[in-house]
Motif scaffolding. Structure first.
Motif, PDB file in Angstrom:
ATOM      1  N   THR A 163      36.282  40.446  10.703  1.00 28.06           N
ATOM      2  CA  THR A 163      38.039  41.344  11.073  1.00 28.06           C
ATOM      3  C   THR A 163      38.868  40.204  12.263  1.00 28.06           C
ATOM      4  O   THR A 163      39.406  41.209  12.547  1.00 28.06           O
ATOM      5  CB  THR A 163      37.990  42.595  10.827  1.00 28.06           C
ATOM      6  N   SER A 199      43.526  49.224   6.047  1.00 22.99           N
ATOM      7  CA  SER A 199      44.935  49.024   6.691  1.00 22.99           C
ATOM      8  C   SER A 199      44.885  47.592   7.071  1.00 22.99           C
ATOM      9  O   SER A 199      45.952  46.927   6.833  1.00 22.99           O
ATOM     10  CB  SER A 199      45.094  49.136   8.824  1.00 22.99           C
ATOM     11  N   GLN A 200      44.180  46.282   6.210  1.00 25.22           N
ATOM     12  CA  GLN A 200      44.020  44.810   7.097  1.00 25.22           C
ATOM     13  C   GLN A 200      44.542  44.875   5.668  1.00 25.22           C
ATOM     14  O   GLN A 200      45.344  43.770   6.008  1.00 25.22           O
ATOM     15  CB  GLN A 200      42.609  44.591   6.337  1.00 25.22           C
ATOM     16  N   HIS A 201      44.337  45.216   4.909  1.00 26.07           N
ATOM     17  CA  HIS A 201      44.310  44.691   3.191  1.00 26.07           C
ATOM     18  C   HIS A 201      45.910  45.561   3.136  1.00 26.07           C
ATOM     19  O   HIS A 201      46.162  45.498   1.192  1.00 26.07           O
ATOM     20  CB  HIS A 201      43.774  44.906   1.950  1.00 26.07           C
ATOM     21  N   TYR A 222      37.894  46.274  15.715  1.00 18.80           N
ATOM     22  CA  TYR A 222      38.468  46.838  14.376  1.00 18.80           C
ATOM     23  C   TYR A 222      39.799  47.174  13.889  1.00 18.80           C
ATOM     24  O   TYR A 222      40.605  48.299  13.888  1.00 18.80           O
ATOM     25  CB  TYR A 222      36.837  47.764  14.432  1.00 18.80           C
ATOM     26  N   GLU A 223      39.934  46.964  12.077  1.00 20.05           N
ATOM     27  CA  GLU A 223      40.571  46.925  11.650  1.00 20.05           C
ATOM     28  C   GLU A 223      40.567  47.230  10.525  1.00 20.05           C
ATOM     29  O   GLU A 223      39.980  46.829   9.927  1.00 20.05           O
ATOM     30  CB  GLU A 223      42.163  45.892  11.229  1.00 20.05           C
TER      31      GLU A 223
END
Length: 192
Positions: free
Chosen positions: A103, A113-115, A108-109
């Protein structure tokens, strides 16, 4: 030793963990692995395949049956079951470090949240996800408010209005619900 170095593939992490077991514990590992509880989508590796397998064979079986990430999860679980908790913890930490590096480094996401954008656009079974989150993450009022929206995208947007207030445990529960209801999408986003 891979479990203490930087960027190493999950395949090599698994192999090193299995190599570290020694002969007797490796036999116990294989015996426990064949009866390990698995997520619904997965089937146990047959005893015929496991019985004569060495660490290289078994690590390859874990990856071919479960993929790299879930293969690491299953291995950590089975190591704990055979009282190899230190090795399980080292493998778990190394696997999490791999995820962090994927990531973009030390920040760290969370997957949720990331997608965000892709999940809002592509998740269709929102009601099933809401059912999974009922009580543990969302209360009935929140669920009714989300269900009042007309389209799946609007429902997901409404759900995502709540996400910034959540801790990682709540996000993990959403991630698990997404894996149950939309596994192909989750795997595509994870790059599996």
């Amino acid at each position: 030793m891979y479990l203490q170095q930087g960027r190493i593939s999950e395949r090599n992490l698994l192999l090193e963990a299995l190599d570290d077991l020694g002969e007797d514990n490796f036999k116990r590992f294989k015996n426990k692995l064949r009866a390990a509880p698995l997520e619904e989508r997965y089937k146990a590796i047959s005893w015929l395949q496991l019985e004569k397998g060495d660490p290289v064979d078994v690590s390859n079986l874990l990856i071919s049956h479960y993929g790299e990430r879930y293969g690491v999860e299953v291995t950590v679980q089975v190591l704990g079951d055979i009282n190899q908790r230190d090795l399980a913890e080292r493998l778990s930490r190394a696997g999490k470090e791999q995820a962090r590096e994927r990531t973009g480094g030390s920040h760290y996401e969370h997957f949720v949240s990331q997608h965000r954008e892709q999940l809002i656009q592509q998740v269709m079974a929102v009601d099933g996800i809401l059912d999974s989150l009922c009580g543990s993450v969302l209360d009935l009022e929140q669920i009714q408010s989300i269900r009042a929206e007309r389209s799946s995208m609007e429902k997901m947007r409404k759900l995502y209005e709540l996400v910034p207030k959540w801790d990682n445990d709540c996000k993990d529960r959403l991630y698990q619900a997404l894996k149950e209801k939309h596994r192909p999408l989750v795997e595509e986003l994870e790059g599996i």
